[in-house]
Every structure is written in C-alpha cells, then in structure tokens.
Design an enzyme around this catalytic site. Structure first.
Site, PDB file in Angstrom:
ATOM      1  N   GLU A 187       0.838  -1.196   0.000  1.00  0.00           N
ATOM      2  CA  GLU A 187       0.000   0.000   0.000  1.00  0.00           C
ATOM      3  C   GLU A 187       0.874   1.247   0.000  1.00  0.00           C
ATOM      4  O   GLU A 187       2.075   1.199   0.291  1.00  0.00           O
ATOM      5  CB  GLU A 187      -0.897   0.006   1.237  1.00  0.00           C
ATOM      6  CG  GLU A 187      -1.805  -1.203   1.377  1.00  0.00           C
ATOM      7  CD  GLU A 187      -2.926  -1.211   0.356  1.00  0.00           C
ATOM      8  OE1 GLU A 187      -3.216  -0.135  -0.221  1.00  0.00           O
ATOM      9  OE2 GLU A 187      -3.507  -2.292   0.132  1.00  0.00           O
ATOM     10  N   LYS A 202      -2.547 -12.011  12.394  1.00  0.00           N
ATOM     11  CA  LYS A 202      -2.761 -13.363  11.872  1.00  0.00           C
ATOM     12  C   LYS A 202      -2.228 -14.438  12.821  1.00  0.00           C
ATOM     13  O   LYS A 202      -2.889 -15.470  13.022  1.00  0.00           O
ATOM     14  CB  LYS A 202      -2.107 -13.483  10.495  1.00  0.00           C
ATOM     15  CG  LYS A 202      -2.777 -12.609   9.436  1.00  0.00           C
ATOM     16  CD  LYS A 202      -2.003 -12.587   8.135  1.00  0.00           C
ATOM     17  CE  LYS A 202      -2.679 -11.705   7.108  1.00  0.00           C
ATOM     18  NZ  LYS A 202      -1.876 -11.579   5.860  1.00  0.00           N
ATOM     19  N   GLY A 299      -4.560 -10.828  -2.473  1.00  0.00           N
ATOM     20  CA  GLY A 299      -5.053 -10.630  -3.837  1.00  0.00           C
ATOM     21  C   GLY A 299      -6.524 -10.983  -3.945  1.00  0.00           C
ATOM     22  O   GLY A 299      -7.065 -11.734  -3.132  1.00  0.00           O
TER      23      GLY A 299
END
Length: 424
Positions: A187, A202, A299
């Site tokens: 980003e 995560k 993605g």
C-alpha cells in the site's frame, strides 16, 4: 429455495466475490442444494466508478438495512468500525457471518464468537489468514484430534517480497519497498505490513485456534523489517540462513510463546525457499508431525476463493443443518512475556582483536547458562574483529543477561545484531 447473501465491501476482494457468485452460480447451487442469491452490495459511495461486471442496481450505502435482509453476511470492509457493529448486527439478526477481517478478529474475536454462540449462528474466517491457504480450516477441523506444538509462518506477502528482492537482487529496503508499491504488493502506507502488525494479527488468530486459548494482537511482541539491510541478508546467507519475517506461536511447558520478528531460517528449512509474495505456514503437531501450507496469501482471486469456500459451507449448513466449529478456549494457557521464551540466537559482536577475548566472550554466555553452537570471525579492521555467535536453544532472558555482560566488558565495541534462529 435460495440463500440470501449480503456483501459488505466492493474492493479488490469484494469485487472478485461478487463476480464469482454470478459466474459460478450453477456450480454453487449444485454444491449447496439451493441458489445463492446476492441481494445487495454495501459500499460507502454508490456513485464511485465500478467494474462493469458489477450490477449497480445491487449497490447500497445503507449497510445496516442490507445486513438485516440476508441469511449470510460477507464482511469485507476491513478495519474495526463499522465492521464490528455490522457483524454484531448480522449475528443479532440470525445471519451466518463470513469475514476476512483479521484486525477485527485479532482484537475483538472473543466477543464476536460469544455473540455468535449465544445466537446459535456460525462465524467463518478462512480468508482472515493467508488468503486461499486453508490453514484456518486445518487448525479448526483437520487437526482437532491432535496436539499442536508450534505454528510458524510467513504470514505477510508484502514483507516476503521485499526481503526476497533484497536477497536475490541486492536491493535496499527502500528500493524493494518502492518496487512492491509499484507492483501493487504494498500500500501507499505500508506500515501494517513492514512493521509487522498484519502478521501479528494473523498469528494471534492462529495461536487461538492452535492452543484453544484466547490470544489478542496485543499479546504478540512485534518487530518489523525496516532495520534489515542488504548487508544483513548477505551475511546471513553466507552463514546458511535466509531472513524471513515470521509469526511464531509455540507451546512451552509454562505457557504460549508468541512473536513476530525478522528471523534466521536455515536454507534447508521449507520456509527459507518461499519466494515473492507467497505465504507459507509450518505446523508441528504431536501426531501429524510437520505439515506445510503454502500459497497466495493476498489478492482478489485467492482471498475470494477462501471467502467463497466459507460461503458454501455456511449456506450448506443453513440448507441441510449442522454448524461451524465453535470457539474452543478451554485451555486458557498463560501468555509468556518475551524474556520467558526460548530460541536459538545469532549474535554479532564487535570486539577488540586481542588474545583472550574469545574466552571472555564465550565465558559470558556460559556463566548465564547459554550453550554455544558456533563462533565465527568475519572480519578485522583497525584492530576490531567481528564475531558471530550462534547459540543452542536457550532462554531469552539468559541470552539477554549474557549480552548485558558483554556490552559492559572492556573488549566489546558493540553488539551489532541479535536475531532469532528458527529450525536449527
């Protein structure tokens, strides 16, 4: 009969989900036993430019009203609010929730799971960790009959791409980051990736699943990759290691050890060969032994694949009965402080090049209960030598104490780097 689906968010992943629901509708109907009917797509701005394949008549900025008329709510907004409130509203309405929001789950997962259990509805979140890689399913269901000892993985494709470019093409961190941004892997504001926060969220989710204990992102000591140089990577490679940003959760005798940090991985370890923007997670379990999950971690299409697998499971349960596994936090293991953990370490120290220094240096480790695996001298310049010490597995606090002794010694010119080693 149809299962009504509300899609909250129409970014890269949301767009891919919407297109797949349309293009594969016959397949999904056959798999579920009922039509999956997309009843609306919640967005912030209905007038913003959209992919021509997105049916604009489905767009709405009244996300709460859309949530109220769905059997399954897919939350792909990201962040905490309004995602948190909308997920709770969906649960109150009796809807199945499918989310890819790791930040939300890593901070507020327990309250969401409790609300879902009270309302007797399902929450699915395969897409929250490692995109299409089915590691959440693996821990929740495939390994439900085993005892997991360690979960260690490359959980952020952006940082892996950057480190890979630095290793293979000699780029600096800034050059590799710019390339990642130019290619769409990073980003404009890469903070969450390069400072390790994404990986920390995560590993918190995976640790909760692996050890049946509530783990928050706040429990994970986190260090990013900004300080890693091409020289660090070249030196590590010369010693037989690759540098990877790893999220690690390990069961110890006295609790759970957690970390996200740049880590040295032996070149023959399966994680060392993970290239580009791929993710990979290695799980060590008592019965199953070592398992490796590998694939695209981000993605539109890969993440949409994980979302849709949850949608099919959730819809099938609504049509035929059954439910997703509930949160299991019965173990309630303590979360260890960083110094309570243990690992092998590689320490670079600049020392005065004189007789007896090596004996003093190794003595500092021995006096603090740290066993040394190897010592290597890499260079001598202006009477200063650089020594690289690799330890056997040792208590982090013991290594820290040894380093404090060394830093105060008259022979020491500085401790240049301390890095964890995984898989020695």
């Amino acid at each position: 009969m149809s299962v009504k689906i509300a899609l909250l968010g129409c970014g890269t992943v949301g767009k891919a989900v919407a297109k797949a629901l349309k293009a594969q509708s016959k397949d999904f109907t056959a798999r579920v036993g009922a039509e999956l009917e997309l009843v609306g797509i919640g967005v912030r701005n209905v007038d913003a430019p959209r992919d021509p394949d997105i049916d604009r008549s489905l767009l709405t900025d009244d996300l709460e009203a859309l949530t109220a008329k769905a059997d399954i709510v897919i939350e792909l907004i990201g962040g905490i609010e309004p995602a948190r409130s909308l997920v709770h509203k969906a649960i109150e309405n009796g809807a199945t929730v499918v989310t890819g929001n790791k930040a939300l789950l890593a901070e507020y997962g327990p309250e969401i799971y409790e609300a879902a259990a009270k309302a007797d509805v399902d929450v699915y979140y395969e897409a929250a960790v490692a995109g299409a890689v089915p590691v959440v399913y693996g821990l929740r269901e495939s390994l439900a009959g085993d005892r997991v000892e360690t979960v260690a993985g490359i959980l952020n494709g952006t940082t892996n791409f950057i480190l890979d470019e630095m290793e293979n093409n000699g780029l600096s961190f800034d050059e590799a980051l710019k390339l990642a941004q130019d290619l769409g892997f990073a980003e404009a504001d890469p903070t969450a990736d390069v400072d390790g926060h994404d990986a920390a969220a995560k590993i918190a989710i995976l640790a909760s699943l692996a050890f049946h204990t509530r783990v928050s992102i706040k429990d994970v000591p986190t260090t990013g990759i900004r300080q890693i140089t091409a020289e660090n990577i070249a030196a590590a490679k010369a010693d037989g290691y690759a540098i990877k940003l790893l999220g690690i959760a390990s069961r110890r005798e006295n609790g759970i050890e957690l970390s996200v940090e740049p880590t040295l991985v032996p070149l023959d370890h399966p994680l060392a060969g993970v290239r580009g923007s791929f993710n990979s997670i290695v799980i060590e379990a008592t019965g199953a032994g070592r398992l490796m999950f590998y694939g695209r971690g981000a993605g539109g299409a890969p993440t949409a694949s994980a979302v849709l697998s949850d949608v099919v499971a959730g819809a099938s349960h609504r049509v035929h009965g059954g439910q997703a596994p509930r949160e299991l936090a019965y173990a309630d293991l303590p979360i260890l402080q960083p110094e309570e953990g243990e690992s092998s370490f590689r320490i670079e120290v600049a020392v005065t090049d004189r007789t007896g220094v090596l004996t003093q240096l190794t003595g500092a480790f021995a006096d603090n209960g740290v066993s040394i695996m190897a010592v290597r001298q890499t260079q001598i310049e202006d009477g200063v030598a650089k020594l690289i010490v690799t330890t056997h597995t040792a208590r982090t606090s013991s290594v820290k104490s040894a380093i404090e002794v060394i830093e105060k010694a008259d022979y020491a010119k500085g401790v240049l780097q301390v890095m964890r080693v995984e898989g020695n």
